[in-house]
Design an enzyme around this catalytic site. Structure first.
Site, PDB file in Angstrom:
ATOM      1  N   ILE A  66      29.248  73.023  22.048  1.00 43.75           N
ATOM      2  CA  ILE A  66      29.465  74.433  21.744  1.00 43.75           C
ATOM      3  C   ILE A  66      28.140  75.191  21.699  1.00 43.75           C
ATOM      4  CG2 ILE A  66      29.406  74.145  19.234  1.00 43.75           C
ATOM      5  CD1 ILE A  66      31.769  76.195  19.152  1.00 43.75           C
ATOM      6  N   ASP A 124      34.997  66.379  22.472  1.00 37.18           N
ATOM      7  CA  ASP A 124      36.349  66.924  22.282  1.00 37.18           C
ATOM      8  C   ASP A 124      37.026  67.142  23.629  1.00 37.18           C
ATOM      9  OD1 ASP A 124      36.551  67.633  19.266  1.00 37.18           O
ATOM     10  OD2 ASP A 124      34.648  68.537  19.826  1.00 37.18           O
ATOM     11  N   ASP A 152      36.144  69.419  14.777  1.00 38.34           N
ATOM     12  CA  ASP A 152      37.433  70.043  14.473  1.00 38.34           C
ATOM     13  C   ASP A 152      38.220  70.520  15.695  1.00 38.34           C
ATOM     14  OD1 ASP A 152      35.864  72.197  15.199  1.00 38.34           O
ATOM     15  OD2 ASP A 152      35.929  73.204  13.251  1.00 38.34           O
TER      16      ASP A 152
END
Length: 270
Positions: A66, A124, A152
């Site tokens: 990210i 992820d 998450d």
């Protein structure tokens, strides 16, 4: 196809090649990335003449995860009220989860081709793919722990089913980096290649082999595998019986059987 800011999308041989196209930023996942990937996979799902997807990263690295600038922008939305801040953060996390759910829920097989860094949010992403392949010197790390947070967006939910619970815990708690060879030993990647070109050549060869199969059979196989992650064996047997009651009437079955009997290559409709 539309022009994308964070991706390059190309098609050949019934394969969609989706490339994270921010090499100058180590393919960090910015705001455009998270919205565009949903649009791309929706288009792939709705396009019958695409049968397989390859996800890769431009340049030396797959993705550094990210974009920190994006995280900072989320922080700027927070105020003084804990309750309202929690609602803002929860909404944002669910939005990000939806981006990789779109990959996971794609009806076509998704293959990840990984070189260089595959960090944080990139784990992820590849956890949501069906199969993963890498160069021997690729570097994998669940980096969220070093940022003071729990991953998450899917790693902790999907990775235990890929590499097992114990190793997932070790990697998640320590944040340590593993190379492509250790990733292969753990089952995180199916196969490793000497360099990026060999990686892409190898993954495209596998994708072309899948694309030559019956798209009805491939879709049914993927749906059953995905369904069984969260259901009992008897549930899965009931589901495949109902599914195949319709799908075994497909012309693909006759085409496949004729090809087997005549030892010729089957040619399936999209």
């Amino acid at each position: 196809m539309s022009d994308y800011k964070a991706f390059r999308v190309e098609t050949q041989d019934k394969i969609a090649h989706v490339t994270i196209n921010r090499a100058e930023k180590v393919n960090a996942m910015n705001a455009d990335f998270w919205t565009e990937i949903i649009d791309i996979f929706r288009w792939i799902d709705e396009t019958d003449d695409i049968r397989v997807v390859i996800v890769s990263g431009a340049g030396k690295h797959f993705s550094s995860g990210i974009d920190l600038a994006m995280l900072a922008s989320v922080g700027s939305e927070l105020g003084n009220d804990v309750g309202r801040n929690a609602q803002v953060l929860r909404r944002k996390i669910l939005q990000l989860q939806a981006s990789f759910n779109a990959v996971d829920q794609c009806s076509k097989p998704v293959l990840a081709a990984i070189q260089g860094y595959c960090l944080g949010g990139a784990i992820d992403l590849i956890s949501a793919c069906d199969m993963r392949y890498s160069t021997t010197d690729a570097q994998f790390s669940i980096k969220e722990i070093d940022m003071g947070m729990a991953a998450d967006v899917g790693t902790l939910q999907r990775l235990p089913r890929i590499i097992g619970d114990g190793m997932m815990r070790e990697l998640a708690f320590t944040g340590r980096s593993i190379d492509g060879e250790e990733a292969r030993q753990l089952g995180l990647v199916n196969r490793t290649y000497a360099d990026q070109q060999a990686l892409l050549d190898g993954v495209f060869a596998i994708a072309r082999e899948i694309a030559a199969k019956s798209p009805v059979a491939i879709r049914g196989t993927k749906e059953m595998i995905r369904y069984m992650r969260d259901h009992r064996v008897d549930d899965g047997l009931e589901y495949i019986a109902t599914w195949n009651a319709a799908m075994l009437q497909s012309a693909d079955l006759r085409v496949a059987m004729a090809a087997q009997m005549t030892k010729q290559k089957a040619d399936f409709a999209d």
